[in-house]
Every structure is written in structure tokens, then in C-alpha cells.
Design a protein around this motif. Structure first.
Motif, PDB file in Angstrom:
ATOM      1  N   GLU B 237     112.207  41.734 129.413  1.00 19.46           N
ATOM      2  CA  GLU B 237     113.565  42.247 129.522  1.00 19.46           C
ATOM      3  C   GLU B 237     113.526  43.706 129.939  1.00 19.46           C
ATOM      4  N   GLY B 238     114.527  44.109 130.705  1.00 21.36           N
ATOM      5  CA  GLY B 238     114.627  45.506 131.105  1.00 21.36           C
ATOM      6  C   GLY B 238     113.533  45.922 132.074  1.00 21.36           C
ATOM      7  N   MET B 239     112.947  44.956 132.739  1.00 21.95           N
ATOM      8  CA  MET B 239     111.885  45.277 133.704  1.00 21.95           C
ATOM      9  C   MET B 239     112.423  45.103 135.114  1.00 21.95           C
ATOM     10  N   GLU B 240     111.806  45.754 136.065  1.00 21.16           N
ATOM     11  CA  GLU B 240     112.163  45.529 137.466  1.00 21.16           C
ATOM     12  C   GLU B 240     111.756  44.093 137.822  1.00 21.16           C
ATOM     13  N   PRO B 241     112.580  43.396 138.609  1.00 24.44           N
ATOM     14  CA  PRO B 241     112.249  42.007 138.956  1.00 24.44           C
ATOM     15  C   PRO B 241     110.814  41.792 139.451  1.00 24.44           C
ATOM     16  N   PRO B 242     110.269  42.654 140.343  1.00 25.08           N
ATOM     17  CA  PRO B 242     108.902  42.380 140.796  1.00 25.08           C
ATOM     18  C   PRO B 242     107.887  42.428 139.651  1.00 25.08           C
ATOM     19  N   ASP B 243     108.101  43.355 138.699  1.00 24.10           N
ATOM     20  CA  ASP B 243     107.149  43.490 137.586  1.00 24.10           C
ATOM     21  C   ASP B 243     107.235  42.292 136.645  1.00 24.10           C
ATOM     22  N   ALA B 244     108.471  41.893 136.348  1.00 29.09           N
ATOM     23  CA  ALA B 244     108.656  40.752 135.449  1.00 29.09           C
ATOM     24  C   ALA B 244     108.086  39.496 136.093  1.00 29.09           C
ATOM     25  N   ALA B 245     108.382  39.295 137.384  1.00 24.80           N
ATOM     26  CA  ALA B 245     107.898  38.104 138.086  1.00 24.80           C
ATOM     27  C   ALA B 245     106.378  38.080 138.073  1.00 24.80           C
ATOM     28  N   LYS B 246     105.773  39.216 138.332  1.00 24.35           N
ATOM     29  CA  LYS B 246     104.317  39.281 138.380  1.00 24.35           C
ATOM     30  C   LYS B 246     103.720  38.945 137.013  1.00 24.35           C
ATOM     31  N   ALA B 247     104.317  39.526 135.973  1.00 25.93           N
ATOM     32  CA  ALA B 247     103.798  39.294 134.617  1.00 25.93           C
ATOM     33  C   ALA B 247     103.823  37.806 134.268  1.00 25.93           C
ATOM     34  N   VAL B 248     104.916  37.141 134.622  1.00 27.43           N
ATOM     35  CA  VAL B 248     105.032  35.725 134.254  1.00 27.43           C
ATOM     36  C   VAL B 248     104.098  34.852 135.099  1.00 27.43           C
ATOM     37  N   VAL B 249     104.039  35.134 136.397  1.00 25.95           N
ATOM     38  CA  VAL B 249     103.149  34.347 137.260  1.00 25.95           C
ATOM     39  C   VAL B 249     101.691  34.491 136.779  1.00 25.95           C
ATOM     40  N   GLN B 250     101.312  35.710 136.427  1.00 28.16           N
ATOM     41  CA  GLN B 250      99.948  35.938 135.928  1.00 28.16           C
ATOM     42  C   GLN B 250      99.717  35.166 134.623  1.00 28.16           C
ATOM     43  N   ALA B 251     100.715  35.223 133.748  1.00 28.47           N
ATOM     44  CA  ALA B 251     100.578  34.535 132.457  1.00 28.47           C
ATOM     45  C   ALA B 251     100.472  33.023 132.651  1.00 28.47           C
ATOM     46  N   LEU B 252     101.187  32.488 133.634  1.00 27.58           N
ATOM     47  CA  LEU B 252     101.127  31.050 133.878  1.00 27.58           C
ATOM     48  C   LEU B 252      99.723  30.636 134.288  1.00 27.58           C
ATOM     49  N   ARG B 253      99.044  31.536 135.009  1.00 30.65           N
ATOM     50  CA  ARG B 253      97.674  31.211 135.396  1.00 30.65           C
ATOM     51  C   ARG B 253      96.690  31.487 134.253  1.00 30.65           C
ATOM     52  N   ASN B 254      96.745  32.692 133.696  1.00 30.67           N
ATOM     53  CA  ASN B 254      95.682  33.101 132.780  1.00 30.67           C
ATOM     54  C   ASN B 254      95.852  32.625 131.338  1.00 30.67           C
ATOM     55  N   GLU B 255      97.112  32.558 130.877  1.00 25.30           N
ATOM     56  CA  GLU B 255      97.352  32.143 129.492  1.00 25.30           C
ATOM     57  C   GLU B 255      97.668  30.663 129.401  1.00 25.30           C
ATOM     58  N   ALA B 256      98.735  30.282 130.118  1.00 25.84           N
ATOM     59  CA  ALA B 256      99.216  28.895 129.999  1.00 25.84           C
ATOM     60  C   ALA B 256      98.359  27.952 130.824  1.00 25.84           C
ATOM     61  N   LYS B 257      97.700  28.506 131.833  1.00 27.39           N
ATOM     62  CA  LYS B 257      96.803  27.710 132.688  1.00 27.39           C
ATOM     63  C   LYS B 257      97.482  26.479 133.288  1.00 27.39           C
ATOM     64  N   VAL B 258      98.717  26.667 133.743  1.00 26.17           N
ATOM     65  CA  VAL B 258      99.399  25.540 134.380  1.00 26.17           C
ATOM     66  C   VAL B 258      99.500  25.725 135.901  1.00 26.17           C
TER      67      VAL B 258
END
Ligand SMILES: Cc1cc2nc3c(=O)[nH]c(=O)nc-3n(C[C@H](O)[C@H](O)[C@H](O)COP(=O)(O)OP(=O)(O)OC[C@H]3O[C@@H](n4cnc5c(N)ncnc54)[C@H](O)[C@@H]3O)c2cc1C
Ligand SMILES: Nc1ncnc2c1ncn2[C@@H]1O[C@H](COP(=O)(O)O)[C@@H](O)[C@H]1O
Lengths: 326, 259
Positions: B237-258
Motif C-alpha cells: 500500500e502507498g507504493m508507486e505502481p511499478p514498485d508494488a508490481a515488481k514486489a508482487v511479481v518477484q514474490a510470486l516467483r521466489n516465495e509462492a513459486k507459482v
């Protein structure tokens, strides 16, 4: 010796992945019971596709064909399936809970005088009794069910059973069959299929869904995301979007739409109503993109982005493309 | 055009389902009940056929306890002509085969050109009884129907149904059993005069012995449980869209591994 049988679905000239899921599960069950695993394939391609099932542990494939089985028809296909079941008397029969499975299974089961445990997400054995765990109320709760008749029939939700190779030299046996033409049935006049190869929502591994927050019928941002994810991804919608006429009825996810269990569900501009959550709440991973920090969808999301989807999704697509290009 | 509509009463979709302490079912206190939404499409379609042919009848067939009367009255208020209410303690929690047997036995006492079921009841989510009823009545089934066009002679109908990845158009001899799918129509609301009229419409109550039927369960439930609790994960929340998008895409690969 216990006999486990699966019904393999053929679509567009190929065995569906769900046939391999059933075979893998059937093999596990047959091994625990010390029995063998057979499969039924129906239609003109039955014999030629049969050997492929050996890869997933099927011992014998029963192939059935007749002129009336050229294309799918609920009555004739159910007759064929019930015929093989009566002749081979398996103890357990597994069917996939796909659109095709939902049409043939109840009719075949009724011909056999039994009901089946529909839409199971896992199986266990209690002695020789098959126990199927299934969502009810679209996933608001779960229950374990057993079939009391013989055979014990259950259908399995696509995409949840794990496929495992277990190569066998599957024997192929052609089962003689002719339809009972006294039974009236419909005739197919037209079949208009989406040729883009879009996977059905209930079988997709990744679903990108849009709700009222999309503001209109332009779903190109979501279509783009799905295409970056690849052929196992597809686009879904909330009822608000369907009722607004933005998306077809078949795209609706929820208690009165489709219940889905993808590996990843991305909800864009969807608030997370109880009916919507019921239909997608057992997705493995949920991402929510919504401008309202209070939206209920965030309480179920593994990753939530608070923001305007029209600003966030383009960036998300860019990042995703870059990552997958690596 | 004479239509028989098989209709189930189910908990409202707003219901917060709770499993009872014994794990034998759900807590039913305080639940509001509605007509199964798919069966509502059936009622509407049957009414439209009667209107189109300017003749005929719409009969509601409902298996349920006393409270199901309310659902039948609602359908009568929408415009259906009469109800058949099958009520028997042996039918509580009946499985789809037993349900289909019961519906078939009741249907045999009724004249119809077409039978409508819902493609699935949204409580048990079996989706079996409609096609099973078709089989037991030895009638054709057309499932997941989104369009019904009955020929003037009422001997055949052209229907559209959902199939994987598209639509199938079929021609079916009547009578047949249809299972209704979303998209078939927009059900009407009961009007005030409709509600008044419904009070005088007949509801025929029957038990299993009146149908000459004895039933034997084909399915049995063992244990109910709540789904694993899902709790809120990470919120950006309260993040610039590119930063938030990047954080989630990275998490989907590295944490959730989906991914
Ligand atoms: C009998 C019955 C059955 C039902 N069955 C279903 C069902 O099967 N499936 C289903 O989905 N619903 C179903 N519903 C409807 C359900 O109650 C909700 O009305 C519906 O799910 C709401 O859809 P929505 O989340 O898209 O819309 P809304 O609840 O209006 O939410 C829209 C969301 O978009 C967000 N938003 C708006 N603009 C933007 C933007 N630019 N960027 C980011 N976010 C934005 C808003 O903050 C809001 O949270 C059913 C209802 C009934 C009565
Ligand atoms: N108790 C009932 N009374 C009347 N019709 C029913 C009943 N239960 C199921 N049906 C019909 O069968 C359809 C499918 O139900 P199910 O197999 O339980 O999902 C429903 O949409 C109804 O049309």
C-alpha cells in the motif's frame, strides 16, 4: 482382487490431461488395494489413444466404438460406459468433473443404479471403501463422502490430482458394443468452439479475473496478462462484470458460476463478495489488485496491491514479461 | 405447453456456512432459504413457454421439509399454476439418485411436454439429479442449457448448451429433461397480485408411500469440516505502481513459486 477403473476423456483428437490425473490416482488406489487398473475409452480414437494411458500406470484399456459414437452424445456415450462397467465389474470407477464428465457421469451412474461422489479434491481408502473429500456450498465447507452402491463411483475436480508417470505396457482390449437405438436422444446441429485454445476456467492453472472495477468490456489488460502467463492461463470475471454484459456467462466465478482451484488467481477490481470468495477461495495463491484498502478480497489475498488497476496492471504485465523472458 | 419444474430450496448465497460441532452437517439455525438460483431460471423459462404458446401449465415439483412450502409459494407467485410437494422424513438429505427416483415417481403422475431441472443445486453441489431423472424417465437430457426454442407442434425443440470452450446447438425430441444454466433468462420477480393469487393456488402434498416408492441411500456423508482458514498475506500500500508490481511479481516467483 480389487479392480479400479477410470473413464478417460478424449477431446480434439487427444486424451485430456484429466485422463492422466485419473490414471495416476487410480494407480495409487489400485496399488494400495493390491489390484489392477483399467481404463475405458469411448469413440473412434479409443483404440489408437489407448497405449498412451500405459505411461500413467494403466494395465488394460477397454476401447469401445460404434457408428453412433463418432461424436459425443450423452445417451450413447453413457450407454457405452455403463456397458463396459457392467461387463468388467470394477469396484471403483473414477471420472473427471469436467463439462463432459458432468454430462456423462450422472446418466451412466443412473444406468448402473447408483449415485456418485461428485467433484472430489482428494481420495483416501478406508479398507476397501473409497472416501472422497469434496467442497460443498461452493467451497464454504468440505465433507467426506462414500458411495454405498457398487461400483463406487467418484468424479475428481480437474487440476488437483497429481500426475505421476508409472510406465506399463497397457493391453488394449476392444469391447463389443452396439447402441440401444430405442432410446431417444438429441442430435447435434452445430458446435461452435473457441479455436483460440483457451482453457476452460475450471481447468486453468492461472486465472486473471476482472470485476466491476474494470469499468467496461475492455479486458485487454487482463487478456494480455493471461497471454504472458501462457496457455494454461485464462480470464475470468465476477458476476457484476457478467451481469453488465462485459463478459460471457461462462466466465463467471463464484457460487452461482464456476468453482475454481487454480495455482494462482489474480483478482482485479473485484471486491470479494461472499459468493465470489466461495468460488475461488481455495485457489493456491491469490493476488488482489484493488483501489479500496478495505475491500474484503484483501483478507483472503496472499498478495494485495492497493491501487488503481489501470496503473498497476500495465506495470505488473511489464514485470512479468521481463521475468518470464529471463 | 406443459412444463414440470423440479425445484429445490437452498440456503441463501449470503449464508455464512458453519459446520456443526458433531461434524455431521451445517448449522441451520438462522439460515434464510431461497429457490436454488438455477431452478429459478427453470421457473422463468417454463412461464415464458406457457406465455408463448398462450396455453399450458407450469407445475412445480419440490422435495423438502415444511419450510419448502415458502419456496413453492414464491414460484406460484411468479406465475406457476400448482405445486407438488413431496415431504417424507426418509428424504431428508437424500442423495441425487434417491432424489431422481423420487422426482421420477412424482413426474410419472404428471402430464408434461418438458421437464426442467437446475444443472446443480448450490448447497450440495452434486449436479447429478437432472440427468439421472432423464435416465430414469428414459428421456433425452440436454444439460447446461442457455436457450430453448420449442417448435410450433411441440414435438421438438432446438436448444443451445454450454460445452467446454463453446456452444453446442442440438435438436431434441420432446418430452426431454433440460438442466438450466446461467444465461438462459433473467427471472422475474413475483408481483403483488401474483403473491395474492399464489395463496389460492393448489399445493398437492405427498409422501413416499403415496408415490409407491421405497428408497435406499446410495451415498453417505462421513465428516464435514471447514476449509483451511485463509488469512490476509502481504499488502502493498502507498507504493508507486511499478514498485508494488515488481514486489508482487518477484514474490510470486521466489516465495509462492507459482510463476
Ligand atoms: C443469488 C446470488 C448469487 C451470486 N453469485 C455470484 C457469483 O457466482 N459470483 C460473483 O462474483 N458474484 C455473485 N453474486 C454477486 C455478489 O454479491 C457481488 O455483487 C459481486 O460479486 C460483485 O462483483 P465485483 O466484486 O466485481 O463488484 P463490486 O462489489 O462493485 O466491486 C468492485 C471493486 O472494484 C474496485 N475498483 C473500482 N475501480 C477500480 C480501479 N480503477 N482499480 C482498482 N480497483 C477498482 C472497487 O474498490 C471495488 O472493490 C451473487 C449474488 C446473489 C444475490
Ligand atoms: N429436493 C429437491 N426437490 C426438487 N428438485 C430437486 C431437489 N433436489 C434436486 N433437485 C433438482 O435437481 C437439480 C440438481 O440437483 P443436484 O443433483 O442436487 O445438484 C436441481 O437443480 C433441481 O432441479
Amino acid at each position: 482382487m480389487a479392480k479400479v477403473m477410470i473413464y478417460g476423456e478424449i477431446r480434439a483428437g487427444k486424451l485430456k490431461k484429466t485422463a492422466f490425473e485419473l490414471a495416476s490416482e487410480g494407480r495409487r488406489l489400485a496399488d494400495s488395494l493390491g489390484g489392477d487398473l483399467t481404463a475405458v475409452l469411448v469413440g473412434p480414437l479409443a483404440e489408437s489413444l489407448a497405449p498412451e494411458l500405459g505411461r500413467f500406470g494403466v494395465d488394460t484399456v477397454f476401447a469401445v466404438n460404434a457408428p453412433e459414437l463418432e461424436a459425443y452424445n450423452s445417451e450413447y456415450y453413457a450407454q457405452a460406459l455403463a456397458h463396459v462397467v457392467k461387463e468388467k465389474s470394477p469396484d471403483i470407477l473414477l471420472i473427471s468433473h469436467t463439462m463432459h464428465g458432468k454430462d456423462i457421469a450422472p446418466r451412466a451412474a443412473a444406468k448402473l443404479g447408483v449415485a456418485y461422489v461428485a467433484d472430489c479434491i482428494s481420495f483416501e481408502l478406508d479398507g476397501s471403501t473409497l472416501v472422497g473429500k469434496r467442497p460443498m456450498y461452493a467451497g464454504k465447507c468440505y465433507a467426506k463422502w462414500v458411495a454405498l452402491g457398487s461400483p463406487q463411483i467418484a468424479s475428481a475436480r480437474p487440476n488437483v490430482l497429481v500426475t505421476a508417470e508409472n510406465p506399463k505396457d497397457a493391453k488394449v482390449e476392444t469391447v463389443a458394443f452396439s447402441v440401444n437405438a430405442n432410446r431417444r436422444t438429441y442430435t447435434t446441429k452445430d458446435l461452435s468452439l473457441d479455436t483460440t485454445g483457451k482453457v476452460d476456467l475450471t481447468e486453468a492453472e492461472i486465472i486473471v479475473s476482472g470485476g466491476r472495477g474494470m469499468g467496461g468490456s475492455d479486458y485487454s489488460l487482463l487478456e494480455e496478462m493471461a497471454s504472458i502467463f501462457g496457455p494454461t492461463a485464462t480470464v475470468g470475471a465476477s458476476r457484476a462484470a457478467v451481469d453488465a454484459g462485459w463478459r460471457p456467462h461462462s466466465d463467471q466465478v463464484g457460487q452461482t458460476g464456476k468453482t475454481v482451484t487454480p495455482n494462482l488467481y489474480v483478482a482485479c477490481g473485484i471486491s470479494g463478495s461472499i459468493q465470489h470468495l466461495a468460488g475461488m477461495g481455495s485457489s493456491k495463491v491469490i493476488v488482489a489488485i484493488n483501489k479500496d484498502t478495505e475491500a474484503p478480497i484483501f483478507s483472503k489475498a496472499d498478495y494485495g496491491i492497493v491501487g488503481d488497476l489501470f496503473k498497476v496492471v500495465p506495470e505488473f504485465n511489464k514485470e512479468l514479461k521481463a521475468l518470464l523472458a529471463e | 405447453m406443459k412444463s414440470l419444474v423440479c425445484m429445490k430450496q437452498v440456503p441463501d448465497t449470503e449464508t455464512l456456512v458453519q459446520v456443526n460441532p458433531a461434524g455431521t452437517g451445517i448449522v441451520t439455525e438462522g439460515i434464510k432459504y431461497i429457490i436454488n438460483p438455477y431452478d429459478e431460471f427453470s421457473v422463468e423459462e417454463a412461464l415464458r413457454l406457457k406465455e408463448k404458446f398462450k396455453a399450458g401449465e407450469v407445475v412445480i415439483l419440490c422435495v423438502g421439509t415444511d419450510r419448502a412450502t415458502e419456496a413453492i409459494r414464491t414460484a406460484l407467485a411468479m406465475g406457476a399454476d400448482k405445486g407438488v410437494h413431496v415431504k417424507d422424513p426418509c428424504l431428508e438429505g437424500a442423495d441425487p439418485y434417491v432424489m431422481a427416483q423420487t422426482l421420477a415417481a412424482a413426474a410419472r403422475l404428471i402430464e408434461f411436454d418438458i421437464v426442467f431441472c437446475g444443472h446443480r443445486a448450490i448447497d450440495d453441489d452434486f449436479g447429478e439429479a437432472g440427468a439421472m431423472l432423464a435416465e430414469l424417465l428414459e428421456l433425452p437430457q440436454v444439460t447446461l442449457v442457455t436457450k430453448v426454442e420449442v417448435a410450433a407442434d411441440k414435438k421438438t425443440a432446438t436448444m443451445e448448451r454450454d460445452v467446454e470452450g463453446g456452444k453446442e446447438t442440438v435438436e431434441v425430441p420432446l418430452p426431454c429433461v433440460v438442466t438450466s444454466q446461467k444465461g438462459l433468462n433473467e427471472p422475474r420477480y413475483a408481483s403483488l397480485p401474483g403473491i395474492m393469487k399464489a395463496k389460492k393456488k393448489p399445493i398437492d402434498v405427498k409422501d413416499l408411500s403415496a408415490l409407491g416408492l421405497t428408497v435406499e441411500a446410495k451415498l453417505q456423508t462421513r465428516a464435514y469440516a471447514m476449509p483451511p482458514v485463509r488469512t490476509a498475506g502481504k499488502k502493498f500500500e502507498g507504493m508507486e505502481p511499478p514498485d508494488a508490481a515488481k514486489a508482487v511479481v518477484q514474490a510470486l516467483r521466489n516465495e509462492a513459486k507459482v510463476v
